[in-house]
Design a protein around this motif. Structure first.
Motif, PDB file in Angstrom:
ATOM      1  N   GLY A 476      35.692  52.808  27.946  1.00  0.00           N
ATOM      2  CA  GLY A 476      34.738  52.630  29.029  1.00  0.00           C
ATOM      3  C   GLY A 476      33.507  51.862  28.575  1.00  0.00           C
ATOM      4  N   LEU A 477      33.056  52.128  27.342  1.00  0.00           N
ATOM      5  CA  LEU A 477      31.899  51.403  26.809  1.00  0.00           C
ATOM      6  C   LEU A 477      32.224  49.946  26.516  1.00  0.00           C
ATOM      7  CD1 LEU A 477      30.217  53.999  24.404  1.00  0.00           C
ATOM      8  CD2 LEU A 477      29.515  53.328  26.715  1.00  0.00           C
ATOM      9  N   VAL A 478      33.479  49.655  26.169  1.00  0.00           N
ATOM     10  CA  VAL A 478      33.883  48.261  25.998  1.00  0.00           C
ATOM     11  C   VAL A 478      33.726  47.523  27.328  1.00  0.00           C
ATOM     12  CG1 VAL A 478      35.824  46.714  25.541  1.00  0.00           C
ATOM     13  CG2 VAL A 478      35.425  48.674  24.052  1.00  0.00           C
ATOM     14  N   ALA A 479      34.189  48.156  28.420  1.00  0.00           N
ATOM     15  CA  ALA A 479      33.997  47.564  29.743  1.00  0.00           C
ATOM     16  C   ALA A 479      32.513  47.410  30.051  1.00  0.00           C
ATOM     17  CB  ALA A 479      34.668  48.432  30.807  1.00  0.00           C
ATOM     18  N   PHE A 480      31.730  48.404  29.660  1.00  0.00           N
ATOM     19  CA  PHE A 480      30.277  48.357  29.829  1.00  0.00           C
ATOM     20  C   PHE A 480      29.692  47.158  29.086  1.00  0.00           C
ATOM     21  CE2 PHE A 480      25.969  49.704  28.703  1.00  0.00           C
ATOM     22  CZ  PHE A 480      25.501  50.208  29.904  1.00  0.00           C
ATOM     23  N   PRO A 554      38.455  36.258  33.985  1.00  0.00           N
ATOM     24  CA  PRO A 554      39.036  37.237  33.057  1.00  0.00           C
ATOM     25  C   PRO A 554      38.053  38.306  32.603  1.00  0.00           C
ATOM     26  CG  PRO A 554      39.658  35.013  32.435  1.00  0.00           C
ATOM     27  CD  PRO A 554      38.579  34.890  33.468  1.00  0.00           C
ATOM     28  N   VAL A 555      36.763  37.974  32.569  1.00  0.00           N
ATOM     29  CA  VAL A 555      35.769  38.987  32.209  1.00  0.00           C
ATOM     30  C   VAL A 555      35.772  40.108  33.242  1.00  0.00           C
ATOM     31  CG1 VAL A 555      33.306  39.447  31.897  1.00  0.00           C
ATOM     32  CG2 VAL A 555      34.323  37.376  30.923  1.00  0.00           C
ATOM     33  N   LEU A 556      35.779  39.738  34.527  1.00  0.00           N
ATOM     34  CA  LEU A 556      35.764  40.743  35.587  1.00  0.00           C
ATOM     35  C   LEU A 556      37.080  41.516  35.646  1.00  0.00           C
ATOM     36  CD1 LEU A 556      33.928  38.774  38.434  1.00  0.00           C
ATOM     37  CD2 LEU A 556      32.991  40.544  36.941  1.00  0.00           C
ATOM     38  N   ILE A 557      38.208  40.822  35.515  1.00  0.00           N
ATOM     39  CA  ILE A 557      39.488  41.532  35.577  1.00  0.00           C
ATOM     40  C   ILE A 557      39.655  42.415  34.338  1.00  0.00           C
ATOM     41  CG2 ILE A 557      40.851  39.688  34.497  1.00  0.00           C
ATOM     42  CD1 ILE A 557      42.012  42.086  37.262  1.00  0.00           C
ATOM     43  N   GLY A 558      39.178  41.935  33.180  1.00  0.00           N
ATOM     44  CA  GLY A 558      39.242  42.765  31.980  1.00  0.00           C
ATOM     45  C   GLY A 558      38.417  44.027  32.139  1.00  0.00           C
ATOM     46  N   THR A 559      37.260  43.887  32.773  1.00  0.00           N
ATOM     47  CA  THR A 559      36.418  45.054  33.037  1.00  0.00           C
ATOM     48  C   THR A 559      37.115  46.033  33.962  1.00  0.00           C
ATOM     49  OG1 THR A 559      34.465  43.678  32.799  1.00  0.00           O
ATOM     50  CG2 THR A 559      34.176  45.783  33.891  1.00  0.00           C
ATOM     51  N   ALA A 560      37.778  45.505  34.982  1.00  0.00           N
ATOM     52  CA  ALA A 560      38.482  46.376  35.929  1.00  0.00           C
ATOM     53  C   ALA A 560      39.545  47.189  35.226  1.00  0.00           C
ATOM     54  CB  ALA A 560      39.108  45.535  37.040  1.00  0.00           C
ATOM     55  N   VAL A 561      40.289  46.543  34.341  1.00  0.00           N
ATOM     56  CA  VAL A 561      41.395  47.225  33.661  1.00  0.00           C
ATOM     57  C   VAL A 561      40.875  48.247  32.658  1.00  0.00           C
ATOM     58  CG1 VAL A 561      43.336  46.877  32.089  1.00  0.00           C
ATOM     59  CG2 VAL A 561      42.987  45.319  34.011  1.00  0.00           C
ATOM     60  N   VAL A 562      39.919  47.813  31.829  1.00  0.00           N
ATOM     61  CA  VAL A 562      39.384  48.729  30.815  1.00  0.00           C
ATOM     62  C   VAL A 562      38.613  49.864  31.479  1.00  0.00           C
ATOM     63  CG1 VAL A 562      37.914  48.911  28.785  1.00  0.00           C
ATOM     64  CG2 VAL A 562      39.290  46.861  29.127  1.00  0.00           C
ATOM     65  N   GLY A 563      37.826  49.536  32.504  1.00  0.00           N
ATOM     66  CA  GLY A 563      37.050  50.561  33.192  1.00  0.00           C
ATOM     67  C   GLY A 563      37.916  51.526  33.969  1.00  0.00           C
ATOM     68  N   ILE A 750      42.491  46.733  42.002  1.00  0.00           N
ATOM     69  CA  ILE A 750      42.740  47.731  40.959  1.00  0.00           C
ATOM     70  C   ILE A 750      41.705  48.851  41.046  1.00  0.00           C
ATOM     71  CG2 ILE A 750      42.647  48.135  38.460  1.00  0.00           C
ATOM     72  CD1 ILE A 750      43.896  45.330  38.134  1.00  0.00           C
ATOM     73  N   LYS A 751      40.445  48.482  41.209  1.00  0.00           N
ATOM     74  CA  LYS A 751      39.397  49.508  41.210  1.00  0.00           C
ATOM     75  C   LYS A 751      39.393  50.311  42.504  1.00  0.00           C
ATOM     76  CE  LYS A 751      36.563  46.400  39.912  1.00  0.00           C
ATOM     77  NZ  LYS A 751      35.328  45.628  39.642  1.00  0.00           N
ATOM     78  N   PHE A 752      39.639  49.646  43.631  1.00  0.00           N
ATOM     79  CA  PHE A 752      39.701  50.393  44.880  1.00  0.00           C
ATOM     80  C   PHE A 752      40.876  51.381  44.852  1.00  0.00           C
ATOM     81  CE2 PHE A 752      41.571  50.941  49.103  1.00  0.00           C
ATOM     82  CZ  PHE A 752      40.516  51.558  49.754  1.00  0.00           C
ATOM     83  N   THR A 753      42.027  50.931  44.388  1.00  0.00           N
ATOM     84  CA  THR A 753      43.187  51.811  44.325  1.00  0.00           C
ATOM     85  C   THR A 753      42.919  53.000  43.412  1.00  0.00           C
ATOM     86  OG1 THR A 753      44.660  49.921  44.692  1.00  0.00           O
ATOM     87  CG2 THR A 753      45.658  51.920  43.807  1.00  0.00           C
ATOM     88  N   THR A 754      42.250  52.759  42.291  1.00  0.00           N
ATOM     89  CA  THR A 754      41.958  53.847  41.368  1.00  0.00           C
ATOM     90  C   THR A 754      40.967  54.836  41.979  1.00  0.00           C
ATOM     91  OG1 THR A 754      42.324  52.332  39.515  1.00  0.00           O
ATOM     92  CG2 THR A 754      41.219  54.406  39.031  1.00  0.00           C
ATOM     93  N   LEU A 755      39.914  54.311  42.580  1.00  0.00           N
ATOM     94  CA  LEU A 755      38.918  55.202  43.191  1.00  0.00           C
ATOM     95  C   LEU A 755      39.507  55.981  44.370  1.00  0.00           C
ATOM     96  CD1 LEU A 755      35.757  52.950  43.161  1.00  0.00           C
ATOM     97  CD2 LEU A 755      35.863  55.268  42.259  1.00  0.00           C
ATOM     98  N   PHE A 756      40.184  55.273  45.254  1.00  0.00           N
ATOM     99  CA  PHE A 756      40.785  55.951  46.391  1.00  0.00           C
ATOM    100  C   PHE A 756      41.923  56.860  45.926  1.00  0.00           C
ATOM    101  CE2 PHE A 756      43.588  55.843  50.268  1.00  0.00           C
ATOM    102  CZ  PHE A 756      42.776  56.676  51.022  1.00  0.00           C
TER     103      PHE A 756
END
Length: 862
Positions: A476-480, A554-563, A750-756
């Motif tokens: 999570g901190l890597v995504a941060f 890729p920075v944003l998608i990488g954040t989505a996956v790692v986060g 990815i993030k919406f599916t995870t949150l929902f």
């Protein structure tokens, strides 16, 4: 005043939420989490935790001031009235689009609100006040995404005409500085607003409702980003392809003023490349923060340590605002000194130096802020956490370098794409782009895994003393850390749509054809225009914009996956009672978990196809309309405003209709899989993250290679109108939905599916615990049938319609025309239904289409 009203409302709601003791002992997942008492937290320099966060509030105000100041500076820059007229027309169409998207968002928000109320109010037993808080913050999060999107298009439409006009001076530096300044304005406001909202929750609202506020906020901003990113991506590529194909059909320039698709293309540059990324960036920073907050509250048992880590995390975030602003100021001064008198420059050079300078300063600020807050206490915890964040910050600088190797106009992959097009035409052009995308997925994947591995090794050095699953916190901190350069990441992403629009504004203004224009510019602005230099610089700058727009993806998608790993862990904690029960179900030996891993890939590939299908059909209708209404005779100087708005209407309809099918399919799929079995859902969420990572990187960089291959042919080889140029145009039109529709939208999906999914799993488990297991499985089947119907409709309801009297491949007649979603005008729906309402002429056109088109134009003009 608005902020005060919101705080007053929240105070009332929080009072309602605490007015009943009936919630004691009731579990509502993450929404039941309570924040620690930050007033008891003391930092290494003797300041309380709350004092540090108050400093963060001040830094947010600094960020707002920075953004608003640069906004005002852009507005005051000189611009010729002919260019200003075009940029304001673009803004007008953008406003109309965004208003419709706002109405559409509210419809989607209703679906989420229904689930929230059913679960939290009726199943969990939250009071009306606490349930209302979750609903309110979901609306606030969605409003935040929408607001920054609106701010983004206003700033960028200021900048596009100013950039175009600045090019007339023949010096490249101003054409670089203006797009970057507009991007920094957006980036600083975006990050400051997101951080400000989260600090309000931490500092001014009761601790007991903190979890509810954060979860509601994350769900809302994720919904807003998903809708604006997907719809914007569909819109922009319909318009872009429709406009680009005219270059092949009629052998005209890309931004020929007579092409009614050009204004729609400019609107799309903002809808897809400004509105979408702004909302996406806002959501990315917010959701990543919420994921880490949730982890700290779930995985760290000591309340004091919880508070200290929260203060540290938000202190780092605030400090990174300063580091980004400082890096921008230093880089601006360096570029001014180096390129002030230059007549040529590599536009990528100052952008690259800005990214690396920001990365270095962010790392320095990370260690300095950590030393101030944590000091040397807790067995060197501070330097370990700082090193882990550094892994992410380095990724934010390394990933752009890797992306440039596959998408830059100077890269060997792009040059290979051009060379293969010489003899192999569009076929080998497309194959070379696919090669670039596949290779990029390998190198970026290995880099991300390598940096995460370093973070994992550091997490084993004592972090387990303070929390469970320290490796998850490290990820999570890597995504941060990915997001540490927040304003600069947004700035280089926003650079692209401004440079793209600047070219269009220049051509559409027809400034060169104005009588006595040289004398007028000399008299009013004090210089003589250099027309040929201006065109060349704008094209070169657009190539740099394409490259750096690609680097942010890729920075944003990488954040989505790692986060998302951190968010998935929150679900696991609840299902396993803190990793003490049913842990064996998190294995491929547990069949539902394995099936979930397989399901995720299926959904990713469907989504990629569905989003591109919406572009394909919409582009078909746009091309059809443009071909029928473009006027290339010598008496026609430019397309009518009504024709241009009609193309915008077509793009908007297909964007909304495609988005509706996709959203409802994702919504009901998430419910269905969560209701089948919770561990199947865990596997599913992991799978969409992994499949989504590689699919997004592959598609984004393949598209970037195709785009800049065309740019090389146009600017370096000066081969416009040749068969080589035609081949690269075909490749670019294939790459358009790859890079700007499907790939970029996977991040919020990815993030919406995870949150929902978190909410859906809790809902299913709660119903099962109440003895309704059979009903849960029946509902799973019902939800899946509904989801599958929208998956079916995303192709068969969106496909290009056949002519009356034709028989399709199934032996049936004409497909049923897809119905327009709410908010789409009926006249546009009638127009794009296809030319089947009249007989075919000898030229293959519908004899009844002209009257329909004229009716549409008349209505669209209003």
């Amino acid at each position: 005043m608005l902020i005060g009203a919101c705080l007053t409302l929240l105070t009332v709601l929080s009072g309602c939420s605490n007015s009943s003791s009936s919630e004691e002992g009731v579990h509502g997942g993450e929404a039941s989490l309570q924040l620690p008492d930050l007033s008891n937290v003391m930092t290494a320099v003797g300041l309380s935790g709350r004092a540090i966060l108050y400093v963060g509030i001040l830094l947010c105000l600094f960020g707002f001031g920075f953004g608003i100041l640069t906004y005002a500076q852009l507005k005051r820059l000189p611009v010729h009235r002919s260019m200003l007229e075009i940029s304001e027309l673009i803004y007008t169409t953008c406003k109309a689009y965004l208003k419709k998207q706002g109405q559409f968002l509210m419809i989607l928000w209703v679906f989420i609100t229904v689930v929230i109320v059913i679960y939290y109010k009726f199943l969990v037993g939250f009071t009306l006040g606490r349930t209302a808080i979750i609903v309110f913050f979901s609306l606030l999060g969605m409003a935040g995404s929408y607001a920054v999107a609106w701010f983004g298009i206003r700033v960028n439409t200021f900048a596009n005409s100013r950039t175009a006009f600045a090019s007339l001076k023949g010096k490249p530096l101003p054409t670089h500085q203006i797009p970057l300044k507009s991007g920094m304005s957006i980036g600083m406001v975006l990050i400051s607003l997101e951080l400000f909202m989260m600090l309000i929750i931490l500092l001014f609202l009761p601790r007991e409702i903190g979890g509810a506020c954060f979860i509601g906020f994350a769900i809302g901003e994720s919904l807003g980003a998903s809708a604006l990113r997907i719809a914007g991506g569909i819109f922009t590529k319909i318009a872009d392809i429709g406009s680009d194909l005219m270059k092949i059909v009629f052998k005209i320039d890309e931004d020929d003023p007579r092409n009614p698709g050009v204004i729609a293309d400019c609107t799309g540059d903002n809808a897809g490349d400004s509105v979408g990324p702004s909302a996406d960036g806002f959501e990315t920073y917010g959701v990543t923060g919420v994921a880490l907050v949730t982890f700290i509250l779930l995985a760290v048992n000591d309340g004091t340590m919880q508070g200290l880590l929260l203060v540290w995390m938000f202190g780092i975030r605030a400090a990174m605002l300063i580091s980004s602003a400082l890096a921008y100021a230093i880089n601006h001064a360096w570029a001014q000194r180096r390129f002030a008198n230059s007549t040529q420059m590599n536009y990528e050079t100052p952008l690259t130096s800005l990214v690396w300078l920001t990365s270095i300063l962010c790392i320095a600020f990370t260690f300095a802020t950590t030393a101030l807050i944590l000091g040397n206490a807790y067995s060197g915890l501070g330097w370990k956490l700082s090193l882990i964040i550094t892994c992410g910050t380095l990724a934010g600088a390394l990933i752009p370098e890797l992306v440039k190797a596959f998408t830059s106009t100077k890269s060997r992959h792009v040059r290979e794409t051009v060379k293969s097009s010489r003899e192999g035409g569009a076929s080998l052009n497309i194959l070379s782009g696919i090669v670039a995308g596949n290779f990029s997925a390998y190198w970026l994947g290995v880099t991300i895994v390598g940096l995460m591995s370093v973070a994992y090794l550091i997490s084993n050095q004592g972090l387990g003393e303070f929390m469970i699953a320290p490796a998850v916190f490290a990820f999570g901190l890597v995504a941060f850390g990915f997001l540490g350069m927040g304003p600069v990441t947004i700035a280089v992403d926003s650079y692209g749509p401004v440079t793209d629009n600047a070219q269009s504004v220049y051509e559409l203004s027809q400034i060169e054809k104005i009588d006595n224009i040289d004398d007028d510019v000399k008299a009013e602005f004090g210089f003589t225009p250099e027309w040929n230099r201006a065109k060349l610089m704008l094209e070169e700058n657009d190539g740099a914009g394409n490259t750096f727009k690609a680097t942010a993806k890729p920075v944003l998608i990488g954040t989505a996956v790692v986060g998302s790993t951190t968010m998935i862990f929150s679900i696991i904690i609840g299902l396993t009672n803190g990793l003490t029960e049913n842990v064996q179900n998190l294995s491929i030996m547990h069949a539902p978990f394995l099936l979930g891993l397989i399901l995720g890939g299926a959904v990713i590939f469907w989504f990629s196809g569905a989003s591109m299908q919406a572009v394909t059909t919409g582009a078909y209708r746009a091309v059809e309309f443009i071909k029928q209404h473009i006027k290339l005779d010598e008496n026609s100087a430019k397309a009518s405003v009504s024709d241009s708005r009609a193309v915008v209407e077509i793009c908007t309809q297909y964007a909304q209709q495609g988005m509706l099918n996709i959203f409802l399919a994702v919504f009901f799929s998430t419910l269905a899989f969560a209701f089948v079995e919770p561990y199947l859902m865990i596997g599913y969420l992991i799978s969409i993250a992994v499949f989504g990572l590689y699919q997004a990187i592959y598609m984004a960089n393949a598209g970037g290679a195709w785009d800049n291959a065309k740019k090389v042919v146009e600017t370096d080889l000066h081969a416009k109108g040749t068969p080589l140029h035609d081949a690269t145009i075909v490749g670019d039109t294939v790459g358009d939905p790859f890079k700007d529709t499907s790939s970029v939208a996977l991040n919020p999906i990815i993030k919406f599916t995870t949150l929902f999914g978190m909410l859906a799993v809790e809902l299913a488990v709660s119903l099962t615990a109440d003895g309704m297991g059979t009903i849960v499985h029946v509902l799973a089947a019902v939800f899946f049938i509904i989801a599958a119907s929208f998956v079916y409709r995303s192709f068969y309801g969106m496909r290009i319609q056949t002519e009356v009297g034709e028989v399709d491949e199934t032996g049936g007649g004409q497909d049923e025309n897809p119905s327009a979603p709410s908010g789409v005008s009926g006249d546009t729906q009638d127009r794009i239904a296809g030319p089947g309402s009249g007989s075919r002429s000898e030229h293959g056109r519908d004899s009844g289409s002209d009257s329909q088109a004229q009716e549409l134009i008349g209505k669209a003009g209003h």
